[in-house]
Design a protein around this motif. Structure first.
Motif, PDB file in Angstrom:
ATOM      1  N   ARG A  56      68.376 148.081  58.567  1.00 58.27           N
ATOM      2  CA  ARG A  56      67.459 148.593  57.551  1.00 58.27           C
ATOM      3  C   ARG A  56      68.040 148.364  56.150  1.00 58.27           C
ATOM      4  NH1 ARG A  56      67.561 155.036  58.565  1.00 58.27           N
ATOM      5  NH2 ARG A  56      67.373 154.452  60.780  1.00 58.27           N
ATOM      6  N   SER A  57      67.224 148.563  55.158  1.00 57.50           N
ATOM      7  CA  SER A  57      67.664 148.456  53.760  1.00 57.50           C
ATOM      8  C   SER A  57      67.771 149.842  53.163  1.00 57.50           C
ATOM      9  CB  SER A  57      66.672 147.617  52.944  1.00 57.50           C
ATOM     10  OG  SER A  57      66.674 146.277  53.377  1.00 57.50           O
ATOM     11  N   ASP A  58      68.782 150.018  52.304  1.00 60.01           N
ATOM     12  CA  ASP A  58      68.965 151.312  51.647  1.00 60.01           C
ATOM     13  C   ASP A  58      69.597 151.069  50.279  1.00 60.01           C
ATOM     14  OD1 ASP A  58      69.080 154.403  52.084  1.00 60.01           O
ATOM     15  OD2 ASP A  58      71.078 153.863  51.298  1.00 60.01           O
ATOM     16  N   ASN A  59      68.885 151.477  49.238  1.00 64.46           N
ATOM     17  CA  ASN A  59      69.357 151.301  47.864  1.00 64.46           C
ATOM     18  C   ASN A  59      69.739 149.850  47.573  1.00 64.46           C
ATOM     19  OD1 ASN A  59      69.066 154.041  47.125  1.00 64.46           O
ATOM     20  ND2 ASN A  59      71.065 154.538  48.031  1.00 64.46           N
ATOM     21  N   GLY A  60      68.906 148.939  48.052  1.00 66.81           N
ATOM     22  CA  GLY A  60      69.125 147.529  47.774  1.00 66.81           C
ATOM     23  C   GLY A  60      70.147 146.847  48.661  1.00 66.81           C
ATOM     24  N   VAL A  61      70.706 147.579  49.625  1.00 66.10           N
ATOM     25  CA  VAL A  61      71.702 147.011  50.533  1.00 66.10           C
ATOM     26  C   VAL A  61      71.064 146.794  51.901  1.00 66.10           C
ATOM     27  CG1 VAL A  61      73.935 147.331  51.662  1.00 66.10           C
ATOM     28  CG2 VAL A  61      73.587 148.166  49.328  1.00 66.10           C
ATOM     29  N   ASN A  62      71.219 145.584  52.434  1.00 63.96           N
ATOM     30  CA  ASN A  62      70.674 145.269  53.760  1.00 63.96           C
ATOM     31  C   ASN A  62      71.749 145.490  54.820  1.00 63.96           C
ATOM     32  OD1 ASN A  62      68.143 144.411  52.728  1.00 63.96           O
ATOM     33  ND2 ASN A  62      68.995 142.389  52.266  1.00 63.96           N
ATOM     34  N   TYR A  63      71.474 146.400  55.738  1.00 61.79           N
ATOM     35  CA  TYR A  63      72.408 146.696  56.826  1.00 61.79           C
ATOM     36  C   TYR A  63      71.922 146.044  58.116  1.00 61.79           C
ATOM     37  CZ  TYR A  63      74.406 150.239  53.748  1.00 61.79           C
ATOM     38  OH  TYR A  63      75.017 150.876  52.690  1.00 61.79           O
ATOM     39  N   VAL A  64      72.858 145.488  58.866  1.00 62.41           N
ATOM     40  CA  VAL A  64      72.549 144.876  60.160  1.00 62.41           C
ATOM     41  C   VAL A  64      73.163 145.748  61.249  1.00 62.41           C
ATOM     42  CG1 VAL A  64      72.956 142.878  61.648  1.00 62.41           C
ATOM     43  CG2 VAL A  64      72.392 142.548  59.234  1.00 62.41           C
TER      44      VAL A  64
END
Length: 443
Positions: free
Chosen positions: A201-209
Motif C-alpha cells: 500500500r501507499s502511505d504519505n507518498g511512500v510505496n510499501y511492498v
C-alpha cells in the motif's frame, strides 16, 4: 641362568605391547569422534602450503581465518593455507587454464558440474577410507544431495554448511499498519501472499511492498523440481510443479501496487534494509545476516525478525550446500583432506554455527547456539530457522547454468508483458530445448 633372563625379557616385552597399542588407538578414536581427522598429527612433518579458492560463496577473510586457518594451524602446524583471490571477473576456466591450480575449492552445489567439466574434482571415496573419516557425522540429506550430482554416486565434495532459506520481516511496517507478524509455526505460499497483499500500500507518498518471493528458483526449492527431465534429457518446465511455481509468482505480481512505476518487480536486500519499504523478503541466511550486522555496527539497525520460509503442501525447503572440494590436480591431497576434516570437527562447526552458519554435521544440539556470537541476532527468533525440514536438492543437470536464463525470460514475460503462465512456460521450455540441442551438438 641366561635362559631365565631371556625368558623374563620376552615376557616383559609381551606385557608392554598391549599397553603401547591401546593409548594411541584410544586417542585416535577420540579424535575421530570430534574431528573426523586422520591419525597423522602435524608434528615433525614437512611444511606444506595449500592454496584455497572460493567461488560463488561469501567467505570473509575473518571467516577464512576463524574456520580454516587457525584450526588447521592448531592441529596441523606444518600446513599453511594461502587464499587465492583472483579478480572478481575471473572464471574458474580462466583460473585453471592460467596454470593456477588450487588445492581446495570452496563453492556451492550449483557449481559442482562446472568443476567436474574442468576435470578438476577428486572423488573423495579413497581419501575418506584412507583417513577413516566417519560419514555418519554428516547430515544424511547433505551427503545424499551431493551424491545426486554424480551418475556413479560419487562424493565429489564434503559439506561445510547448509545455507537455508528464511523469511525476514520488518516489524516496523507491520506495526505501522496494525498487521500481525508472520506466524512462528510457518505458513504456505498462499498465506504468505495473503499477508503480503495487506501490506502492499501507499502511505504519505511512500510505496510499501508486502512480500518479495525471491524469484522462481527460490520458490521452487519448496518442491522436488528439476530444470531438465533426467529421463528424456529435455526441459522440464512444462510440469505441474513448475506451473505452480510460476502461478504463485504471477499472483504476487498481480497484487495492486506490487510492480512499481519503473516496471520494477524484484525487490532486493536494499529494498528491505536501506529503503525499508519491503515488509517481507524470502532469502538465504548468508545473504542477509552479515549485511544486517553491518547496519547495526553503523548505528542504523533495523527492527526485524525471522519466520520460517513459506512452503506448499509439506513444510520443507531446499538450500544451498556450501562445500569443500579437493582439486584432482593437487599434489597434496592428503593434507587437503586433513584441512576439510578439521573444518568438520565439532569445535569448528560450533564456531561456524555461533557465527550464523547452519552446521553440516548431524548434531541437533548445535541449533541452540545458532548466531550466539552475532550481536544483530540477539533476541531474534532463532528457533524459526529450524522449523522447516531441509529437503534433498532436486536432481541436477550439468546444463543447469546454461539454461537458467530461460527462468528469467519466463518471469519477465509474466510480470512485464502480461503473458499467461502456460504460454510463458511453453516458450521457455522451447528455448531450453533449442539450447540443449545446440550445446550437445557442439560438444
Amino acid at each position: 641362568m641366561m635362559k631365565a633372563i631371556i625368558n623374563l625379557i620376552i615376557s616383559l616385552t609381551l606385557l608392554a605391547l598391549p599397553l603401547g597399542g591401546c593409548a594411541p588407538r584410544e586417542g585416535l578414536e577420540a579424535k575421530q569422534e570430534t574431528t573426523g581427522a586422520s591419525d597423522s598429527q602435524g608434528q615433525d612433518k614437512k611444511p606444506v602450503t595449500l592454496t584455497f579458492y572460493t567461488y560463488g560463496n561469501t567467505l570473509t577473510n575473518t571467516e577464512f581465518d576463524n574456520f580454516f586457518v587457525q584450526p588447521v594451524k592448531k592441529l596441523y602446524p606444518h600446513i599453511t593455507l594461502k587464499r587465492i583471490e583472483p579478480p572478481a571477473t575471473t572464471t574458474p576456466e580462466e583460473l585453471f587454464t592460467s596454470g593456477t591450480v588450487p588445492d581446495i575449492i570452496y563453492t556451492s552445489d550449483g557449481s559442482y558440474y562446472r568443476f567436474t567439466t574442468l576435470g578438476a574434482v577428486e572423488d573423495l571415496k579413497t581419501l575418506i577410507e584412507k583417513h577413516h573419516f566417519d560419514l555418519n557425522r554428516i547430515k544424511p540429506v547433505l551427503t545424499e544431495s551431493i551424491r545426486s550430482y554424480s551418475s556413479k554416486g560419487e562424493l565429489v565434495a564434503l559439506p561445510f554448511s547448509f545455507n537455508l532459506s528464511i523469511l525476514y520481516y520488518n516489524k516496523d511496517i507491520f506495526d505501522k499498519f496494525g498487521i500481525a507478524y508472520p506466524p512462528d509455526a510457518g505458513f504456505t505460499w498462499e498465506k504468505a501472499l495473503d499477508l503480503g497483499r495487506q501490506l502492499t500500500r501507499s502511505d504519505n507518498g511512500v510505496n510499501y511492498v508486502g512480500i518479495d518471493l525471491g524469484g522462481p528458483t527460490q520458490v521452487a526449492r519448496s518442491l522436488p523440481l528439476s530444470l531438465i527431465d533426467p529421463q528424456t534429457g529435455k526441459g522440464a518446465l512444462q510440469s505441474a510443479g513448475w506451473t505452480q511455481v510460476f502461478t504463485t509468482l504471477k499472483q504476487s505480481y498481480d497484487i495492486p501496487g506490487f510492480i512499481g512505476p519503473d516496471k520494477k518487480y524484484s525487490y532486493d536486500k536494499d529494498s528491505f534494509m536501506k529503503d525499508r519499504t519491503l515488509a517481507m523478503r524470502v532469502s538465504y541466511l548468508a545473504n542477509m545476516i552479515g549485511p544486517l550486522e553491518e547496519l547495526r555496527q553503523q548505528g542504523k539497525e533495523l527492527n526485524w525478525d525471522l519466520a520460517p520460509p513459506p512452503y506448499y503442501d509439506e513444510p520443507s525447503v531446499g538450500g544451498s550446500i556450501h562445500s569443500l572440494l579437493i582439486s584432482s590436480k593437487s599434489l597434496h591431497k592428503d593434507e587437503a583432506f586433513q584441512v576439510i576434516t578439521t573444518a568438520l570437527s565439532d569445535e569448528v562447526q560450533r564456531t561456524a554455527v555461533r557465527n550464523g552458519r547452519v552446521a553440516s554435521i548431524d548434531k541437533p544440539e548445535l541449533e541452540k547456539e545458532y548466531g550466539a556470537d552475532i550481536e544483530v541476532l540477539k533476541g531474534k527468533k532463532i528457533a524459526n530457522v529450524f522449523k522447516v525440514k531441509p529437503r534433498k536438492v532436486s536432481t541436477p543437470s550439468e546444463f543447469d547454468n546454461d539454461i537458467g536464463k530461460w527462468l528469467t525470460k519466463a518471469t519477465d514475460d509474466i510480470a512485464l508483458n502480461g503473458t499467461d503462465v502456460n504460454t510463458a512456460v511453453r516458450k521457455a521450455q522451447e528455448g531450453i530445448n533449442k539450447d540443449l540441442e545446440s550445446i550437445r551438438k557442439n560438444r
